[in-house]
Design an enzyme around this catalytic site. Structure first.
Site, PDB file in Angstrom:
ATOM      1  CE  LYS A 184      32.239  53.081  39.624  1.00  0.00           C
ATOM      2  NZ  LYS A 184      32.003  51.817  40.335  1.00  0.00           N
ATOM      3  N   GLY A 236      41.508  49.097  36.302  1.00  0.00           N
ATOM      4  CA  GLY A 236      40.483  48.107  35.989  1.00  0.00           C
ATOM      5  C   GLY A 236      40.824  47.397  34.701  1.00  0.00           C
ATOM      6  CB  SER A 237      38.748  45.366  32.486  1.00  0.00           C
ATOM      7  OG  SER A 237      37.720  46.285  32.182  1.00  0.00           O
ATOM      8  CD  GLU A 258      48.823  52.244  36.707  1.00  0.00           C
ATOM      9  OE1 GLU A 258      49.307  51.149  36.340  1.00  0.00           O
ATOM     10  OE2 GLU A 258      49.491  53.282  36.803  1.00  0.00           O
ATOM     11  CB  CYS A 292      46.415  44.293  37.269  1.00  0.00           C
ATOM     12  SG  CYS A 292      47.184  45.313  38.503  1.00  0.00           S
ATOM     13  CD  GLU A 389      43.776  41.067  33.734  1.00  0.00           C
ATOM     14  OE1 GLU A 389      42.889  41.773  33.227  1.00  0.00           O
ATOM     15  OE2 GLU A 389      44.651  41.502  34.504  1.00  0.00           O
TER      16      GLU A 389
HETATM   17  P1  NDP Z   1      35.930  46.816  35.288  1.00  0.00           P
HETATM   18  O1  NDP Z   1      37.052  47.363  34.510  1.00  0.00           O
HETATM   19  O2  NDP Z   1      34.547  46.904  34.716  1.00  0.00           O
HETATM   20  O3  NDP Z   1      35.874  47.517  36.724  1.00  0.00           O
HETATM   21  C1  NDP Z   1      36.786  48.481  37.197  1.00  0.00           C
HETATM   22  C2  NDP Z   1      36.074  49.751  37.677  1.00  0.00           C
HETATM   23  O4  NDP Z   1      35.541  50.467  36.559  1.00  0.00           O
HETATM   24  C3  NDP Z   1      34.888  49.471  38.594  1.00  0.00           C
HETATM   25  O5  NDP Z   1      34.806  50.487  39.587  1.00  0.00           O
HETATM   26  C4  NDP Z   1      33.732  49.549  37.632  1.00  0.00           C
HETATM   27  O6  NDP Z   1      32.520  49.802  38.263  1.00  0.00           O
HETATM   28  C5  NDP Z   1      34.164  50.715  36.755  1.00  0.00           C
HETATM   29  N1  NDP Z   1      33.498  50.813  35.475  1.00  0.00           N
HETATM   30  C6  NDP Z   1      32.841  49.843  34.771  1.00  0.00           C
HETATM   31  N2  NDP Z   1      32.382  50.346  33.616  1.00  0.00           N
HETATM   32  C7  NDP Z   1      32.728  51.655  33.566  1.00  0.00           C
HETATM   33  C8  NDP Z   1      32.538  52.713  32.616  1.00  0.00           C
HETATM   34  N3  NDP Z   1      31.897  52.511  31.471  1.00  0.00           N
HETATM   35  N4  NDP Z   1      33.046  53.922  32.877  1.00  0.00           N
HETATM   36  C9  NDP Z   1      33.732  54.126  34.016  1.00  0.00           C
HETATM   37  N5  NDP Z   1      33.931  53.188  34.959  1.00  0.00           N
HETATM   38  C10 NDP Z   1      33.447  51.954  34.745  1.00  0.00           C
HETATM   39  O7  NDP Z   1      36.248  45.316  35.653  1.00  0.00           O
HETATM   40  P2  NDP Z   1      35.217  44.121  35.950  1.00  0.00           P
HETATM   41  O8  NDP Z   1      34.876  44.153  37.376  1.00  0.00           O
HETATM   42  O9  NDP Z   1      34.078  44.114  34.974  1.00  0.00           O
HETATM   43  O10 NDP Z   1      36.115  42.842  35.654  1.00  0.00           O
HETATM   44  C11 NDP Z   1      36.207  42.305  34.329  1.00  0.00           C
HETATM   45  C12 NDP Z   1      37.609  41.831  34.059  1.00  0.00           C
HETATM   46  O11 NDP Z   1      38.486  42.928  34.149  1.00  0.00           O
HETATM   47  C13 NDP Z   1      38.150  40.849  35.062  1.00  0.00           C
HETATM   48  O12 NDP Z   1      37.807  39.547  34.742  1.00  0.00           O
HETATM   49  C14 NDP Z   1      39.617  41.077  34.980  1.00  0.00           C
HETATM   50  O13 NDP Z   1      40.158  40.303  33.938  1.00  0.00           O
HETATM   51  C15 NDP Z   1      39.733  42.540  34.636  1.00  0.00           C
HETATM   52  N6  NDP Z   1      40.079  43.403  35.799  1.00  0.00           N
HETATM   53  C16 NDP Z   1      41.332  43.859  35.863  1.00  0.00           C
HETATM   54  C17 NDP Z   1      41.718  44.654  36.921  1.00  0.00           C
HETATM   55  C18 NDP Z   1      43.094  45.141  36.997  1.00  0.00           C
HETATM   56  O14 NDP Z   1      43.479  45.699  38.015  1.00  0.00           O
HETATM   57  N7  NDP Z   1      43.877  44.974  35.964  1.00  0.00           N
HETATM   58  C19 NDP Z   1      40.792  44.996  38.003  1.00  0.00           C
HETATM   59  C20 NDP Z   1      39.453  44.501  37.807  1.00  0.00           C
HETATM   60  C21 NDP Z   1      39.139  43.723  36.739  1.00  0.00           C
HETATM   61  P3  NDP Z   1      31.637  48.602  38.848  1.00  0.00           P
HETATM   62  O15 NDP Z   1      32.506  47.580  39.432  1.00  0.00           O
HETATM   63  O16 NDP Z   1      30.861  49.288  39.910  1.00  0.00           O
HETATM   64  O17 NDP Z   1      30.821  48.108  37.690  1.00  0.00           O
END
Ligand code: NDP
Length: 496
Positions: A184, A236-237, A258, A292, A389
């Site tokens: 996804k 992700g976050s 990660e 990140c 972050e």
């Molecule tokens: P998320 O962690 O929400 O997004 C990462 C991925 O996880 C996206 O594909 C998202 O889908 C998906 N996701 C969201 N909720 C769920 C869930 N409950 N179960 C499974 N998958 C899920 O990051 P955000 O875009 O909300 O960003 C928020 C903060 O996160 C940023 O401000 C930043 O600080 C941090 N971040 C850190 C990253 C890193 O690489 N360390 C990368 C991205 C964000 P979708 O986007 O479709 O909602």
């Protein structure tokens, strides 16, 4: 100092063909989603709607997992490593051949400067497939343990900061080890993953080996919760990473997470200061700071703090912020309104906490989502901007006097993903690398990536490694039946 005037050098978008709407890529073909509400993906530099994208429901995720299971059981887990490697090699070559098309699409959907999509994301994505093509038939010799075998169906969830590159980090090792995937992409950046489906077709990858489902958090959660998933790989976050860890606790699902970071970029007084300034710029302003492992905390030795401050600000005044499709652009658009709000909120917090905010005052485009490269000085360790972050082009500057103090401050974070050290003394680099609790420590450079080099974190930056030989470990199980036994059907994982 005003920057040189450059004539605009826009990249053409004619090379990309964006459909008005997209279905889900399941079992080797695009299918209509069942029930979910379609959503729009926009160009964050202009707010222009690029396409309408399907939202995969739990039923769609179930269909994707079933397609991946069938492909796993009937074809992919039975194929020799040498043959799997040929497919990966083909994918890598196709990505190279279509690099311009992918780079333009990535820039349109994500907002990153075209020169970064072209020179970083695409070459590295192809390199990951090349690298893992090489491992596919050598897993027995990768010191993974006796009889390495695939896990089954892998659910992969990637963020919006490096959409295609994170896809490559996830899919290449999974396929090399004989797994099939349901991936996804993030809600705001689905287009290069959907274009990747056409690469799979061009490479004649067996149907169902790669499945792409689009949607938001609920679709991600449906992947996490699906009983037919054997392993999850998430970037992700930290907040969502923790939710995933809680969701799978007590199940047999494996996971690599990660997550976030708050890296220290440590500048000693003997560092080559102009190079260090370039390292800071690359560390935090590359990809708008949506990284990140970004060097979001500068730790500078007190004796050179003033000099570094003036050189850094002089350099930042020359950064070109604007149209990501212009080949001269250094800093592009913030990926979404939501992320821009988050950056603005954190910057307001920094000011309220008493840190001094500076930016170059450069002009910003009127449409789209933008934030000027920003420096906070007078930051203390307790400030939220030094702890949380921000994920934007904002850096906090703190000072130190001794190496021990630098280490203590660098490690004073819930995260542990990366760090940078700038000094001319090799022994100090080695000592620091030994003390820093970070998965990656760069010396006299920053944000250098290579598929041969494992990447991952400690503490709240997650667990598991991606890339290198270590990255393969997450995609195999060892011991148990022999490969001959496996080919006759005794595969690991749930044959749902
Ligand atoms: P998320 O962690 O929400 O997004 C990462 C991925 O996880 C996206 O594909 C998202 O889908 C998906 N996701 C969201 N909720 C769920 C869930 N409950 N179960 C499974 N998958 C899920 O990051 P955000 O875009 O909300 O960003 C928020 C903060 O996160 C940023 O401000 C930043 O600080 C941090 N971040 C850190 C990253 C890193 O690489 N360390 C990368 C991205 C964000 P979708 O986007 O479709 O909602």
């Amino acid at each position: 100092m005003t920057p040189f005037e450059y004539a605009p050098a826009p990249e053409s978008r004619a090379v990309v063909d964006i459909a008005s709407s997209y279905g889900l890529y399941i079992g080797g073909k695009f299918v209509e989603a069942t029930g979910g509400a379609p959503f729009k993906t926009v160009n964050p530099a202009t707010e222009e709607v690029l396409a309408e994208v399907s939202e995969a429901s739990a039923d769609d995720v179930d269909a994707a997992v079933n397609a991946a299971r069938t492909a796993y059981t009937r074809v992919w887990s039975r194929m020799s490593g040498a043959d799997r490697g040929k497919y990966l090699f083909r994918i890598a070559r196709i990505l190279q051949e279509r690099a311009r098309e992918f780079a333009v699409l990535e820039t349109l959907d994500n907002g990153k400067p075209i020169k970064e999509a072209r020179d970083v994301d695409l070459p590295l994505a192809a390199a990951h497939f090349f690298y893992h093509a090489g491992w596919a038939d050598k897993l027995d010799h990768a010191s993974l343990g006796p009889n390495p075998r695939p896990l089954g169906v892998v659910g992969q969830i990637v963020p919006w900061n490096f959409p295609l590159l994170m896809l490559a980090w996830k899919i290449a090792p999974a396929l090399a080890c004989g797994n099939t995937v349901v991936l996804k992409p993030a809600e705001t950046t689905p287009l290069t993953a959907l274009l990747f489906a056409s690469v799979c077709e061009q490479a004649e990858l067996p149907p169902g080996v790669v499945n792409i489902v689009t949607g938001a958090g609920a679709t991600g959660q449906a992947i996490v919760d699906h009983p037919g998933i054997d392993k999850l790989a998430f970037t992700g976050s930290t907040a969502v990473g923790k939710m995933i860890a809680r969701s799978i606790a007590g199940t047999r699902k494996k996971a690599t997470l990660e997550l976030g970071g708050k890296a220290a970029n440590i500048i000693f007084d003997d560092a080559p200061i102009d190079q260090a300034v370039e390292g800071i710029v690359n560390g935090i302003f590359f990809n708008q700071g949506h990284v990140c492992c970004a060097g979001s905390r500068i730790l500078v030795q007190e004796s050179i703090a003033d000099e570094l401050d003036s050189r850094l600000k002089r350099r930042l005044a020359t950064l070109r912020v604007g149209d990501p499709m212009d080949k001269n652009t250094d800093v592009g658009a913030i990926n979404s309104r939501k992320q821009l709000d988050r950056i603005e909120e954190m910057v307001a917090v920094g000011e309220a906490e008493g840190a001094q905010r500076w930016d170059s005052g450069c002009e910003l485009p009127t449409n789209g989502f933008w934030f000027r490269p920003t420096v906070f000085s007078g930051v203390s360790q307790t400030h939220r901007i030094a702890q949380e972050e921000i994920f934007g082009p904002v850096v906090s500057v703190l000072t130190f006097r001794t190496p021990a103090e630098a280490v203590a401050k660098a490690n004073n974070t819930p995260y542990g993903l990366s760090a940078g050290v700038w000094t001319e003394k090799g022994s100090r680099i080695l000592w620091m690398a030994d003390q820093l609790r970070a998965g990656v420590v760069w010396a006299n450079t920053f944000n250098k990536f290579d598929p041969t080099s494992p990447f991952g974190g400690y503490k709240e930056s997650g667990y598991g490694r991606e890339g290198g030989r270590h990255g393969l470990e997450a995609y195999v199980t060892t011991g148990g039946p022999t490969r001959a036994g496996q080919r006759s059907g005794a595969t690991e994982g749930s044959a749902k």
